[in-house]
Design an enzyme around this catalytic site. Sequence first.
Site, PDB file in Angstrom:
ATOM      1  N   SER A 157      -2.932 -17.113  10.263  1.00 55.74           N
ATOM      2  CA  SER A 157      -3.644 -18.296  10.741  1.00 55.74           C
ATOM      3  C   SER A 157      -2.840 -19.567  10.501  1.00 55.74           C
ATOM      4  O   SER A 157      -2.742 -20.437  11.375  1.00 55.74           O
ATOM      5  CB  SER A 157      -5.009 -18.403  10.059  1.00 55.74           C
ATOM      6  OG  SER A 157      -5.798 -17.266  10.343  1.00 55.74           O
TER       7      SER A 157
ATOM      8  N   SER B  51     -16.041 -17.535  19.133  1.00 57.78           N
ATOM      9  CA  SER B  51     -14.834 -17.639  18.312  1.00 57.78           C
ATOM     10  C   SER B  51     -14.559 -19.084  17.962  1.00 57.78           C
ATOM     11  O   SER B  51     -14.561 -19.958  18.831  1.00 57.78           O
ATOM     12  CB  SER B  51     -13.625 -17.061  19.056  1.00 57.78           C
ATOM     13  OG  SER B  51     -12.433 -17.287  18.322  1.00 57.78           O
TER      14      SER B  51
ATOM     15  N   GLN C 214     -11.736 -20.088  17.345  1.00 56.75           N
ATOM     16  CA  GLN C 214     -10.446 -20.395  17.967  1.00 56.75           C
ATOM     17  C   GLN C 214     -10.610 -21.212  19.243  1.00 56.75           C
ATOM     18  O   GLN C 214      -9.692 -21.931  19.645  1.00 56.75           O
ATOM     19  CB  GLN C 214      -9.687 -19.104  18.272  1.00 56.75           C
ATOM     20  CG  GLN C 214      -9.237 -18.342  17.033  1.00 56.75           C
ATOM     21  CD  GLN C 214      -8.690 -16.961  17.374  1.00 56.75           C
ATOM     22  OE1 GLN C 214      -8.803 -16.496  18.506  1.00 56.75           O
ATOM     23  NE2 GLN C 214      -8.103 -16.299  16.385  1.00 56.75           N
TER      24      GLN C 214
ATOM     25  N   GLU D  57     -13.471 -11.573   9.344  1.00 59.56           N
ATOM     26  CA  GLU D  57     -12.278 -10.733   9.297  1.00 59.56           C
ATOM     27  C   GLU D  57     -12.356  -9.704   8.170  1.00 59.56           C
ATOM     28  O   GLU D  57     -11.667  -8.690   8.200  1.00 59.56           O
ATOM     29  CB  GLU D  57     -11.030 -11.601   9.092  1.00 59.56           C
ATOM     30  CG  GLU D  57     -10.558 -12.334  10.323  1.00 59.56           C
ATOM     31  CD  GLU D  57      -9.898 -11.412  11.334  1.00 59.56           C
ATOM     32  OE1 GLU D  57      -9.014 -10.635  10.948  1.00 59.56           O
ATOM     33  OE2 GLU D  57     -10.281 -11.469  12.517  1.00 59.56           O
TER      34      GLU D  57
ATOM     35  N   HIS E 268     -13.545  -9.035  19.295  1.00 60.17           N
ATOM     36  CA  HIS E 268     -12.227  -9.117  18.676  1.00 60.17           C
ATOM     37  C   HIS E 268     -11.293  -8.098  19.342  1.00 60.17           C
ATOM     38  O   HIS E 268     -11.459  -7.749  20.505  1.00 60.17           O
ATOM     39  CB  HIS E 268     -12.330  -8.915  17.167  1.00 60.17           C
ATOM     40  CG  HIS E 268     -12.761 -10.155  16.437  1.00 60.17           C
ATOM     41  ND1 HIS E 268     -12.515 -10.382  15.103  1.00 60.17           N
ATOM     42  CD2 HIS E 268     -13.421 -11.255  16.869  1.00 60.17           C
ATOM     43  CE1 HIS E 268     -12.993 -11.551  14.741  1.00 60.17           C
ATOM     44  NE2 HIS E 268     -13.564 -12.102  15.805  1.00 60.17           N
TER      45      HIS E 268
END
Length: 433
Positions: free
Chosen positions: A33, A175, A177, A319, A346
């Site tokens: 990350s 997400s 992200q 995660e 994922h």
Amino acid sequence: MGNLTATRPLEPWTAPTASDPVAVTLRLPGSKSMTARALVLSALANGPSTLSGPLRARDTELMAAGLRGMGAHMSTSDDERWLVRPHRLVGPAHVDVGLAGTVMRFLPPVAGLADGRITFDGDPQARTRPLGPLIGALRSLGVRIDVAGDGSLPLAVLGAGHVAGGEVVIDASASSQLVSGLLLAAPRFDRGVVVRHVGPPVPSAPHLRMTVQMLRAAGAAVDDTVPDLWAVEPGPLSGRGWEIEPDLSGAVPFFAAALVTGGEVTLQGWPRSSAQPVDRLRELLQRMGGDVTLSTDGLTVRGTGVVHGLEADLSDVSELTPALTALAMLADSPSRFTGVAHIRGHETDRIAALAREFAALGADLTESRDGLEIRPRPLRGGVFRTYADHRMAHAAAVAGLAVPGIEVDDVACTSKTMPEFPALWSAMVTGKS
């Protein structure tokens, strides 16, 4: 269960079974990350940057290759020190995202700043990963995007050399992200960006905090004081030295080994202050029977050989779900994990994959919309399919510590974030390098 696509047949890897408590001090590769974010910020900076201790793995090499293809100068020949020299971003270029959520969500906003056409595609499974909200957000900020399908890969960003920026509303419940990708490029947008999330809670909040911290470290002005709203001012990003922390998510299977075997595992090089969710991990492992300490030697986890069941909302640390699920299989009481519906999007549908593969080994577990319920009972050996997902391989390895004969169909998928995993794991369990 969700749709699962099995990986191609490969030579299986038998997860080693522990005959003694593990006792090992590890120096693991850098955080995926942090490496990914540092690469993007460095490519957009106004001067050169260095990354010390970066992760060299498939995901980060694809990130570097994507930025290099758009014009950034990347020197990655030295494993311990990468050099990034920003340059004018141009197309045409093609970005192979592999199966990396970071690449497919961090680089389209960067591509909007390039002058030319930038195409994106990746592994077949990547085409099922959520991308639509980011595409919609970028379009509303002035970026032209051609999409062949229904808001997923493949796509093409028709970069105009700049992005107008402004305010945007996005549902980032699939997400974090999706938000991080917009924020990382936002200082280079003409008007910066104000991102407002509307929808179910954004998962993996620590990753968003990492994005904000690293933006500020590069000189960006970021306001995240209002819940579900992030404002980034336009302005230059500074080139700098980035010290990449060891990867906490990658360390979790090794820490789990300490709990299962009653051993001790120390992760060297752990900083006193971390951008990763170490306090949350400490809490979870302690509740499951571990002892977690931070000293000058590193971050150490000790176990007693008895694992306790756990009921927890893992939405902020999703995660960890595969490794914690494997631990829960070996516990002395039931466990229930919730808050991780988003991990169905994922690398594979992780909830369905974990339920299917552990059930095939004799586990008693129930899949819910957003998690798993596990009722421990003796497991048997057998083939454990990974579906090209590195975290699935980690889960199988943890279970294999106590269950002989678990064969991982594709341990090579761990190269996504830790190519050294099979060798490091076998050396820890067997004591032989």
